[in-house]
Design an enzyme around this catalytic site. Sequence first.
Site, PDB file in Angstrom:
ATOM      1  N   ASP A 192      -5.214   1.062   9.639  1.00  0.00           N
ATOM      2  CA  ASP A 192      -5.079   1.956   8.486  1.00  0.00           C
ATOM      3  C   ASP A 192      -5.696   3.347   8.713  1.00  0.00           C
ATOM      4  O   ASP A 192      -6.562   3.796   7.945  1.00  0.00           O
ATOM      5  CB  ASP A 192      -5.678   1.308   7.216  1.00  0.00           C
ATOM      6  CG  ASP A 192      -5.162  -0.103   6.984  1.00  0.00           C
ATOM      7  OD1 ASP A 192      -4.058  -0.416   7.492  1.00  0.00           O
ATOM      8  OD2 ASP A 192      -5.841  -0.898   6.315  1.00  0.00           O
ATOM      9  N   ASP A 240       0.779  -1.251   0.000  1.00  0.00           N
ATOM     10  CA  ASP A 240       0.000   0.000   0.000  1.00  0.00           C
ATOM     11  C   ASP A 240       0.812   1.305   0.000  1.00  0.00           C
ATOM     12  O   ASP A 240       1.816   1.414   0.707  1.00  0.00           O
ATOM     13  CB  ASP A 240      -0.856   0.101   1.274  1.00  0.00           C
ATOM     14  CG  ASP A 240      -1.581  -1.167   1.622  1.00  0.00           C
ATOM     15  OD1 ASP A 240      -1.517  -2.125   0.861  1.00  0.00           O
ATOM     16  OD2 ASP A 240      -2.210  -1.183   2.689  1.00  0.00           O
ATOM     17  N   GLU A 261     -10.448  -2.252   4.566  1.00  0.00           N
ATOM     18  CA  GLU A 261      -9.090  -1.758   4.827  1.00  0.00           C
ATOM     19  C   GLU A 261      -8.930  -0.358   4.221  1.00  0.00           C
ATOM     20  O   GLU A 261      -9.690   0.047   3.356  1.00  0.00           O
ATOM     21  CB  GLU A 261      -8.048  -2.695   4.185  1.00  0.00           C
ATOM     22  CG  GLU A 261      -8.117  -4.127   4.704  1.00  0.00           C
ATOM     23  CD  GLU A 261      -7.030  -5.039   4.139  1.00  0.00           C
ATOM     24  OE1 GLU A 261      -6.414  -5.769   4.917  1.00  0.00           O
ATOM     25  OE2 GLU A 261      -6.795  -5.027   2.918  1.00  0.00           O
TER      26      GLU A 261
HETATM   27  C1  FRU Z   1      -3.885  -3.599   2.744  1.00  0.00           C
HETATM   28  C2  FRU Z   1      -3.239  -4.038   4.045  1.00  0.00           C
HETATM   29  C3  FRU Z   1      -3.562  -3.054   5.160  1.00  0.00           C
HETATM   30  C4  FRU Z   1      -2.425  -3.237   6.111  1.00  0.00           C
HETATM   31  C5  FRU Z   1      -1.266  -3.496   5.178  1.00  0.00           C
HETATM   32  C6  FRU Z   1      -0.241  -4.448   5.713  1.00  0.00           C
HETATM   33  O1  FRU Z   1      -3.257  -4.090   1.624  1.00  0.00           O
HETATM   34  O2  FRU Z   1      -3.649  -5.341   4.363  1.00  0.00           O
HETATM   35  O3  FRU Z   1      -4.827  -3.249   5.738  1.00  0.00           O
HETATM   36  O4  FRU Z   1      -2.206  -2.136   6.934  1.00  0.00           O
HETATM   37  O5  FRU Z   1      -1.816  -4.009   3.984  1.00  0.00           O
HETATM   38  O6  FRU Z   1       0.883  -4.477   4.894  1.00  0.00           O
END
Ligand code: FRU
Length: 531
Positions: free
Chosen positions: A185, A54, A236
């Site tokens: 997040d 991300d 997320e």
């Molecule tokens: C989304 C996610 C988020 C988390 C991150 C972990 O792709 O699963 O929810 O913070 O990636 O790398």
Amino acid sequence: MKTLLLRASLLIGLITMGCESGETDNSEANNEDYYMETHRPQIHFSPEEHWMNDPNGMVYYDGEYHLFYQFYPDGTTWGPMHWGHAVSKDLVKWEHLSIALYPDELGYIFSGSAVIDWNNTSGLQKGEHPPMVAIFTQHLDTGEKAGRNDFQTQSIAWSNDKGRTWEIYEGNPVIPNSGIKDFRDPKVFWHEASAQWIMILAAGDKVMLYGSPDLKTWEFLSEFGADFGAHGGVWECPDLFRLKAENAEEEKWVMLVSINPGGPNGGSATQYFIGDFDGKTFTTDQAKEDIKWLDHGRDNYAGVTWSDVPETDGRRLFIGWMSNWDYAQVVPTEKWRSAMTIPRSLHLVQGADGYLVASRPVSELQNLAVDHMSFASAGLDEDAVFSLNTSDQKVIKAPFRTEIIFDAEKTTSTEYGLILRNPSGDQYRISISQGSIWSDRTNAGKKDFEERFAKMPHQGGQVVPDAQNEIRLDVIFDKSSAEIFVNNGEVVMTDLLFPHSDFHEVYLYTLDGQLEIKRFKTTELKSIWQD
Ligand code: FRU
């Protein structure tokens, strides 16, 4: 499809070539192998090596767009998360900086956001400039492994030197966990009307909103979503921001929520809600079952928007992770894994059934234009294929951008579109048929790494919005991706492609009828990593 034939009378004299000059300066450019590996994106951000997911902490400050990102510096698959860091002056070219945040005793550094604390509400300012404050989730792996439910908490860190070095707040976590397994997040913004910081946080199958005077102490405000939208997976990476309607005075609040799995074509995707926010609660008139997708392709996930973009600019700027958890960890790249989408501006536009959020590539992309080929009002006869390469003896190679306006009124084809081919026999096709559009990568290259990668979208094509009898296609091709923007970004599809060799031929095609084109332009783009 049969012959190769374009109504020559219309075409001759209409093809124009041109050159556009853009700025180039890349400090790494002296090494000609730099960023030239197979499948390496040339106009998209990707880390030099290792795993990325991300985008995080996107904030604009003092002439720089910051892009932090989920990063595992010891491998090319997901691992203990850090925040990698890059900056750009124009959203197009990126400079890599050192890792910003490292895992500590509270856990890995998961996704989150960053803000400029202009009024030093946090008291973290040292010196004359306001601090940059990062707000992120910490994921305690040992807690998860022990079967607990409280292993994700929210923490902050700050920088007084434009994000180059960071200090961890000693009062972390600023929001502990009361037993919600997926609690992560945070995206934070200053809400002027209620004079407080607002945090939107994903919490299982919904979002939670918190308020704070100082980024350190947070109070629960409300929640949204348990019975709205798509719920095929965990929620997320939410975002919440205001958008002014295009060509109207009205302003609405837009909430982005990524969901994995449960996307419209399988795996990861981002949905959004349009409504209002009063400083405490988000409300919407949207029907509970009305699901709006920001992107109908397979590869735009966990995207959020930049904080602190100057009002004089006024854009709401977005970037997404150009992959999908269905196969992200096994895609055929060796040195690095994953890239970001092209940065996009988001727009609130009136659609047939109320407002929708359109995404458009940022105008700065034009800085990369080197050469173009265009023509106006051409026709393609029944069952014809037209090679754009043979028309001007030119090999079109990614990265390039193709913009086409189809005359939907005069077109009688049952199917038409664009085909990319290479000498290895791969074929990627964008087809429009009966008011819907498809991005077909079923035979576009390597696909055996994961069976879910090259399935056709199970819901069929995406409906193309009606726009005064025109269908406008704007497609950005890089070495390993296609980003399709239909009718000024009202429908978007982002898809990864891993061709066995570069696509070097581009065709227009039509089936069972005549295709009429009002305008066509293909622009070659130069790499952001080479001079
Ligand atoms: C989304 C996610 C988020 C988390 C991150 C972990 O792709 O699963 O929810 O913070 O990636 O790398």
